[in-house]
Design an enzyme around this catalytic site. Structure first.
Site, mmCIF file in Angstrom:
data_model
loop_
_atom_site.group_PDB
_atom_site.id
_atom_site.type_symbol
_atom_site.label_atom_id
_atom_site.label_comp_id
_atom_site.label_asym_id
_atom_site.label_seq_id
_atom_site.Cartn_x
_atom_site.Cartn_y
_atom_site.Cartn_z
ATOM 1 N N ASP A 14 53.431 31.080 35.637
ATOM 2 C CA ASP A 14 52.535 31.994 34.582
ATOM 3 C C ASP A 14 53.619 31.300 33.238
ATOM 4 O O ASP A 14 54.400 31.879 33.092
ATOM 5 C CB ASP A 14 53.770 33.152 34.696
ATOM 6 C CG ASP A 14 53.407 34.281 33.825
ATOM 7 O OD1 ASP A 14 53.025 33.930 32.824
ATOM 8 O OD2 ASP A 14 53.207 35.511 34.160
ATOM 9 N N THR A 57 48.788 34.522 29.017
ATOM 10 C CA THR A 57 48.553 35.606 27.943
ATOM 11 C C THR A 57 47.894 34.989 26.912
ATOM 12 O O THR A 57 48.360 33.942 27.189
ATOM 13 C CB THR A 57 49.448 36.578 28.010
ATOM 14 O OG1 THR A 57 50.427 36.014 27.237
ATOM 15 C CG2 THR A 57 49.716 38.029 29.112
ATOM 16 N N LYS A 99 50.351 35.332 23.130
ATOM 17 C CA LYS A 99 51.762 35.206 22.289
ATOM 18 C C LYS A 99 51.694 33.744 21.752
ATOM 19 O O LYS A 99 50.915 33.465 20.969
ATOM 20 C CB LYS A 99 52.734 35.375 24.091
ATOM 21 C CG LYS A 99 52.462 36.461 24.930
ATOM 22 C CD LYS A 99 53.280 36.361 25.868
ATOM 23 C CE LYS A 99 53.662 37.647 26.325
ATOM 24 N NZ LYS A 99 54.099 37.843 27.719
ATOM 25 N N GLU A 116 29.365 43.610 32.950
ATOM 26 C CA GLU A 116 30.060 43.298 34.100
ATOM 27 C C GLU A 116 29.691 41.962 35.042
ATOM 28 O O GLU A 116 28.349 42.197 34.472
ATOM 29 C CB GLU A 116 30.179 44.567 35.476
ATOM 30 C CG GLU A 116 31.000 45.963 35.483
ATOM 31 C CD GLU A 116 30.901 47.349 36.557
ATOM 32 O OE1 GLU A 116 29.780 47.120 36.658
ATOM 33 O OE2 GLU A 116 31.335 47.688 35.361
ATOM 34 N N ARG A 171 45.067 40.210 22.086
ATOM 35 C CA ARG A 171 45.876 40.779 23.385
ATOM 36 C C ARG A 171 44.849 40.592 24.764
ATOM 37 O O ARG A 171 43.517 41.580 24.721
ATOM 38 C CB ARG A 171 46.248 42.194 23.842
ATOM 39 C CG ARG A 171 47.081 42.619 21.962
ATOM 40 C CD ARG A 171 48.050 43.540 22.838
ATOM 41 N NE ARG A 171 48.818 43.736 23.232
ATOM 42 C CZ ARG A 171 49.936 42.686 22.702
ATOM 43 N NH1 ARG A 171 50.623 42.608 21.773
ATOM 44 N NH2 ARG A 171 51.270 42.654 23.134
ATOM 45 N N TYR A 184 28.419 46.329 27.628
ATOM 46 C CA TYR A 184 28.863 46.562 29.002
ATOM 47 C C TYR A 184 28.106 45.171 29.378
ATOM 48 O O TYR A 184 27.397 44.988 29.383
ATOM 49 C CB TYR A 184 28.362 47.880 29.730
ATOM 50 C CG TYR A 184 29.445 48.717 30.744
ATOM 51 C CD1 TYR A 184 30.117 47.757 30.989
ATOM 52 C CD2 TYR A 184 30.102 50.113 29.959
ATOM 53 C CE1 TYR A 184 31.500 48.079 31.569
ATOM 54 C CE2 TYR A 184 30.280 50.516 30.126
ATOM 55 C CZ TYR A 184 31.166 50.000 31.479
ATOM 56 O OH TYR A 184 32.768 50.354 32.040
HETATM 57 C C1 LIG Z 1 54.049 38.549 28.724
HETATM 58 C C2 LIG Z 1 53.741 38.188 29.770
HETATM 59 C C3 LIG Z 1 53.325 38.986 31.140
HETATM 60 C C4 LIG Z 1 52.466 40.197 30.839
HETATM 61 O O1 LIG Z 1 51.491 40.427 30.383
HETATM 62 P P1 LIG Z 1 50.806 41.653 29.293
HETATM 63 O O2 LIG Z 1 50.519 41.698 28.284
HETATM 64 O O3 LIG Z 1 52.437 42.126 28.475
HETATM 65 O O4 LIG Z 1 51.159 42.709 30.833
HETATM 66 C C5 LIG Z 1 52.899 38.497 32.287
HETATM 67 N N1 LIG Z 1 53.969 37.038 31.994
HETATM 68 C C6 LIG Z 1 55.068 36.394 31.636
HETATM 69 C C7 LIG Z 1 56.044 35.770 32.344
HETATM 70 C C8 LIG Z 1 54.516 37.480 30.289
HETATM 71 O O5 LIG Z 1 55.992 36.698 29.299
#
Ligand SMILES: *Cc1c(COP(=O)(O)O)cnc(C)c1O
Length: 443
Positions: free
Chosen positions: A196, A222, A225, A53, A231, A51
């Site tokens: 994003d 994220t 990807k 925090e 993740r 932990y």
């Molecule tokens: C995948 C994605 C997210 C969300 O990610 P999670 O880890 O699935 O919650 C947010 N914005 C975009 C553009 C994404 O492609």
């Protein structure tokens, strides 16, 4: 996985089955990737026990000296690679990260603007079934009939509705994001611009897509990807962001913890640090460029065979196939038949989809995992042929107009497709190709 095998054979078996599935198929969902063995070791480590925090040097629990080392490595690597003054590596995933950003710069009821979900946008940019669409007043922008983001519409809506937050970057868009144009729009209406870059992070780091850093105030990505990490997610604040609000970095940190989350997932943080180190190598740069070269090769070959693509091509790792020439709502048939042949894709809406989001008329394809396995243009042309064969094999199937008939029709389709000769022969082509590009050979 000796201990797992002994203690819980059921979970063990499912994990091994999943590994076999990943090895023996072509994983073409553009939001997925294969993390390296080093990343997998980091996330499967004892760091999950701790932990912590708070932030490094300011924890609410003792015993965090080594966790601090790991979090600082991840933060410093992120700052350097993205050329930003601030990075928070604690978000549990992209969706909570986006909710955090929204609550940092908006109050409930404020207006937010993002690319519409059925135009390729992400749920968390204000779609009605996401908290971001329930708590905030969402004014989405769209893509034009040619599939490109409608910048003029976005500008007009921004001036009319004066959003507090504008999102650029989405989940189903195969062209370069117009960061610079959106930066101007945000400045003109006084909004924060959040980029994003979840899908294209790896391409940005490789220099295969324009960086968002000079244009956005806040960047979210994220990490699982194109970045090829575990993740998780990161929120970064740019120089522009600090100029707009000198306290923006502290506000983001406070909204992550204690605003949104409790203890960070330290094993994930370690995996992110490793992925960022990998992303700083010349091999990774080459990989990122190859992802795009492969995507373009796949797109060109599909178009040569007469398959229609949204925007007639791609600039990135992703291709959106427009299946309307084969009938509306046919994405479900192509997705299932490809799946049976061992090619995993997802059905997706296309701009102005004549069918519904549940039965969309397109599929979304991507090249990140194929490129991670080492495949190049030649293999992409072969895969284009396989996809073409599958589309040809299912084109006689049409989604019934009556909603009641659909479930039964699709069930019958699924049975028939198992015995389809074309699908079977494609399955063996997929297996042959996968054998030539072994995945996790040492596992
Ligand atoms: C995948 C994605 C997210 C969300 O990610 P999670 O880890 O699935 O919650 C947010 N914005 C975009 C553009 C994404 O492609």
């Amino acid at each position: 996985m000796k201990s797992l095998k002994e203690e819980d054979p059921e979970v063990y078996k499912a994990v091994v089955d999943e590994l076999t599935r990943q090895r023996d198929g072509l994983e073409m969902i553009p939001s997925e990737n294969f993390a390296s063995p080093a990343v997998l070791e980091a996330i499967g480590s004892v760091l999950t026990n701790k932990y912590s925090e708070g932030y490094s040097g300011k924890r609410y629990y003792g015993g965090n000296q080594f966790i601090d080392v790991i979090e600082r490595l991840a933060v410093e690597r992120a700052k350097k690679l993205f050329n930003v003054p601030h990075a928070n590596v604690q978000p549990y995933s992209g969706s909570p990260a986006n909710l955090t950003i929204s609550f940092t710069v908006c109050k409930p009821g404020d207006t937010v603007m993002g690319q519409n979900l059925t135009d390729g946008g992400h749920l968390t940019h204000g779609w009605k079934t996401s908290l971001t669409g329930m708590v905030f007043n969402s004014v989405p922008y769209h893509v034009r009939p040619d599939g490109y983001i409608d910048i003029e519409e976005a500008r007009r809506l921004a001036m009319e509705h004066k959003p507090k937050l504008i999102w650029i970057g989405s989940s189903a868009y195969s062209r370069e994001f117009p960061f610079e144009e959106f930066s101007k729009i945000a400045d003109e209406c006084g909004a924060y611009l959040a980029a994003d870059i979840s899908h294209i992070t790896g391409l940005i780091l490789a220099g295969a897509h324009k960086s968002a850093t000079p244009y956005a105030h806040i960047i979210m990505t994220t990490t699982h990807k194109t970045l090829r990490g575990p993740r998780g997610a990161m929120i970064m604040v740019t120089e522009r962001g600090l100029k707009k609000d000198p306290e923006l970095a502290e506000k983001i940190d406070k909204m992550i913890f204690p605003g949104m989350q409790g203890g960070p997932h330290n094993n994930t943080t370690a995996g992110i640090a490793v992925a960022l180190l990998e992303a700083s190598t010349p091999q990774y740069r080459e990989h990122g460029h190859q992802v795009v070269k492969n995507s373009k090769a796949l797109a060109d070959e599909l178009m040569k065979k007469g398959i229609k693509l949204v925007t007639n091509g791609t600039d990135n790792h992703m291709i959106l196939v427009d299946l309307t020439p084969f009938g509306k709502g046919t994405g479900v048939f192509v997705q299932d038949a490809l799946d049976t042949a061992g090619i995993t894709v997802n059905k997706n809406t296309i701009p102005n989809d004549p069918a519904s989001p549940f039965y969309p008329s397109g599929i979304r394809l991507g090249t990140p995992t194929l490129t991670t396995r080492g495949m190049k243009e030649q293999e992409m042309r072969e895969i284009a042929d396989m996809i073409f064969q599958i589309i040809a094999a299912v084109k006689q199937y049409q989604l019934p107009e009556g909603k009641e008939e659909r479930a039964a029709y699709i069930k019958k389709f699924k049975e028939e497709i198992q015995d389809n000769a074309q699908v079977k022969s494609t399955r063996s082509r997929v297996l042959d190709l996968c054998k030539k590009f072994p995945l996790y050979p040492d596992m």
